[in-house]
Enzyme design. Structure first.
Site, mmCIF file in Angstrom:
data_model
loop_
_atom_site.group_PDB
_atom_site.id
_atom_site.type_symbol
_atom_site.label_atom_id
_atom_site.label_comp_id
_atom_site.label_asym_id
_atom_site.label_seq_id
_atom_site.Cartn_x
_atom_site.Cartn_y
_atom_site.Cartn_z
ATOM 1 C CG ASP A 350 -1.589 0.928 1.345
ATOM 2 O OD1 ASP A 350 -2.584 1.041 0.490
ATOM 3 O OD2 ASP A 350 -1.348 2.045 2.269
ATOM 4 C CD GLU A 379 -2.702 2.199 -2.951
ATOM 5 O OE1 GLU A 379 -3.835 2.465 -3.901
ATOM 6 O OE2 GLU A 379 -1.798 2.760 -2.543
#
Ligand code: CA
Length: 671
Positions: A350, A379
């Protein structure tokens, strides 16, 4: 993870004004002695139970031992002894204290801080407030020593299915007994009221290679002592990074239950040839001063502004400091622990760009030594500015500085279905012109290609990936409007059949593109979230997949299943080098100003060892039919007008002018 509303694009590119400015406040942490031995915090062996807490600036430290995971007074409090050379505190007892619980407590700046289970608790009591001492050998399911996930030769062979435990099984129509639990995925033979396969059988029927489970470490937001309240959360609020979440177990009061049941889930998936990828959120913690990081080594694990306040690249109130040695070691050792103890097959980071590229390179390298099939991606952006220098961030734009790490392509995502910040905005697959070049960036997995003009790209202006294995292509995930809701909103003036057609087209683009395809659970049966874009804490009534959709949208499911089968059978869609793509993937010349929303290309000369000599792929994202010129020859029709059959085909074609229905894909093959 996109829980708070934030303007992402600006910080992504510019890095903001303060970028790279290491605050004086943080500089002092670099002088701390570090320790990354495997005996951090708890070891139980033949000589007893041993603790070693890293806390270089504590003035005193103790271990409290308890009979229970919650309530009651300590049965014993053990003072700890400091070791200056590595900043750790130790103590021991001669007994093996299996079944007991413990917390640490340190004195810092003249004050005793609150109790903490530490940062390395591998088993915890209810709500994760106390660490538990359990015998991990007792938590292994039968046959665990031979358990193995699928072998992955190239990351482009992976097909990712992103799911939340509750989404998949909470709805009454799932037919699953252990609803919302790890054990849900161990139940074979579950069906919907109309007899369609659900649960793990559904995953097998669809054919995906890996499930990506939303956060499954112990998180903060769901009260594990009151599960009857049925609170839902995505889980992007980490509490104990090295223990599973209790609300997904059948008994959060029993610390071994969450461990054993998560392993059973992994084993059941592995037994069916499906890998397990964990969503990991080392970039921030749920709490600031109250986090386990802050209660063991105050200040150290986070980045700060000049004034000493927490910097906030996560948009959640803090950001961790992977550029500091003890934190870097922590991230690396934590993922290695999950890979070793739980046989996890991949990690999705993340807000990965909060971490530095050096840390991510270590993560991938050390995981590969455990299991070369482990897939790491993340990400490639932050949710706010960071003191970490832009060139050090594990950004999408820096992916070529990393090895064996992939990033999500927001290029393809926003170009195909319309921008994520504007629900009404349409994309290439829903009739908006001018996005052809950005879609092509996705098709070639952001690698350098002689026919792709990156200056016309919407999100990225250069070929940021030096290999297609660095790219995860997707059009939706848990964040933002899911594909169905996006289509229902942006195409609200059109009948549902057009929305269904656009969904098929959009997913065809993902599954035929180079790189790794990624899909959001339930979209294969036109699952929606009632228009809620940020459903992280919304009830099951919003988030749970209604399995009645599977019979209602069976045609949609069959199409998705066909896409998965096509990709698995044909390596031409899974090339592994930039050179191969540049050589074998050839776009047909189409003037987008005259015929917008039309892309046509060939995969030539048995690309990547494919059994098909040539594959022609054509996308029509326009609301009208469009014609395309196909060279004369003996073509097998693989997909056309919303139907697909990669094996037998849908018939034959001789080439020449062929017509594509609105919002549809045409795939032809030459043997
Ligand atoms: Ca929890």
């Amino acid at each position: 993870m996109r829980i708070k509303t934030m303007a992402l694009a600006a910080v992504l590119i510019s890095g903001g004004l303060t970028a790279g400015a290491q605050s004086n406040y943080d500089a002092k942490f670099k002088s701390y002695p570090t320790y990354s031995g495997e005996d951090l915090e708890l070891t139980v062996n033949s000589t007893g139970t041993h603790w070693r807490l890293w806390s270089p600036e504590a003035q005193e430290a103790v271990v409290n031992i308890y009979d229970h995971g919650k309530g009651g007074e300590p049965i014993q409090t053990l003072p700890m002894e400091f070791h200056k050379e590595n900043g750790t505190w130790t103590t021991s007892v001669p007994e093996q204290l299996y079944g007991k619980f413990y917390t640490f407590k340190i004195k810092f700046d003249g004050k005793w801080l609150n109790e903490t289970p530490g940062v390395w608790a591998k088993a915890v009591g209810v709500n994760g407030k106390r660490a538990a001492i359990i015998d991990f050998a007792q938590t292994n399911p039968e046959g665990w020593e031979n358990d193995k996930g699928p072998q992955v030769d190239n990351f482009s062979d992976v097909i990712v299915y992103e799911m939340h435990h509750r989404d998949l099984s909470m709805h009454p129509s799932s037919g699953v007994t252990n609803k919302g639990k790890f054990l849900a995925l161990t139940e074979e033979g579950t069906i919907s009221p109309s007899g369609e396969k659900t649960g793990i059988d559904h995953l097998k029927e669809l054919g995906v290679t890996h499930v990506h489970i939303l956060p499954s470490y112990d998180y903060n937001s769901v009260d594990e002592a009151n599960l009857q309240e049925n609170i839902y959360n995505w889980g992007y609020d980490p509490q104990n990074y090295n223990a599973p979440e209790g609300s997904y177990s059948t008994n959060p009061e029993n610390p071994a239950s969450r461990v054993a049941e998560m392993k059973e889930m992994v084993k059941a998936l592995h037994d069916n040839g499906i890998g397990v990828i964990m969503d990991v959120v080392y970039n921030h913690t749920a709490e600031n001063d109250g986090s386990n990081f802050s209660l063991t080594a105050p200040g150290y694990y986070y980045r700060h502004r000049e004034d000493g306040s927490y910097s906030d690249a996560s948009g959640c109130g803090n950001e961790t400091a992977s550029d500091l040695q003890q934190m870097q070691d922590y991230i690396v050792n934590s993922v290695k622990y999950w890979a070793d103890e739980y046989h996890i097959d991949g990690f999705r980071f993340d807000l990965m760009a909060i971490h530095d590229t050096e840390t991510m390179n270590r993560v991938a390298k050390e995981l590969k030594e455990i299991n070369p099939s482990i897939f790491v991606y993340g990400e490639g952006w932050t949710a706010g500015d960071s003191p970490l220098a832009v060139e050090r961030r594990a950004l999408k734009e820096n992916v070529s500085k990393m090895e064996n790490i992939a990033v999500f392509s927001d290029d393809l995502r926003d170009a195909v279905k319309g921008h994520y910040t504007d629900a009404s905005d349409r994309g290439f697959a829903t009739g908006k012109p001018g996005l052809e070049e950005t879609v092509k960036i996705g098709i070639v997995a952001a690698t350098a290609h002689p026919q792709v003009d990156y200056s016309k790209g919407n999100n990225s202006k250069f070929a940021y990936a030096s290999s297609p294995e660095m790219i995860v292509n997707y059009i939706s995930c848990h964040d933002d409007l899911c594909l169905t809701d996006k289509l229902k909103h942006s195409m609200k003036d059109e009948p549902e059949e057009n929305q269904l057609a656009a969904a098929k087209l959009a997913q065809t683009i993902v599954f035929t593109s180079q790189g790794t395809p990624f899909m959001f659970a339930g979209e294969e049966i036109f699952r929606d979230k009632k228009g809620v874009h940020n459903s992280y804490n919304r009830p099951d009534s919003i988030n749970a997949i209604d399995w009645a959709n599977k019979s209602k949208y069976r045609d949609q499911f069959d199409y998705y299943k066909g896409l998965v089968a096509l990709r698995k059978a044909h390596p031409a869609f899974r090339m592994t080098s930039t050179d191969d793509i540049a050589k074998h993937l050839v776009f047909d010349k189409i003037d987008s100003s005259k015929t917008p929303n039309l892309i046509s290309y060939s995969l030539k000369d048995n690309a990547n060892g494919d059994s098909w000599k040539e594959i022609k792929v054509v996308f029509n994202g326009a609301s009208e039919s469009q014609g395309v010129n196909v060279p004369k020859g003996d073509w097998k029709i693989v997909a056309m007008d919303g139907k697909i059959d990669p094996q037998a085909g849908l018939g034959n074609a001789k080439g020449g002018k062929m017509t594509l229905a609105p919002y549809s894909a045409l795939i032809l093959a030459k043997e």
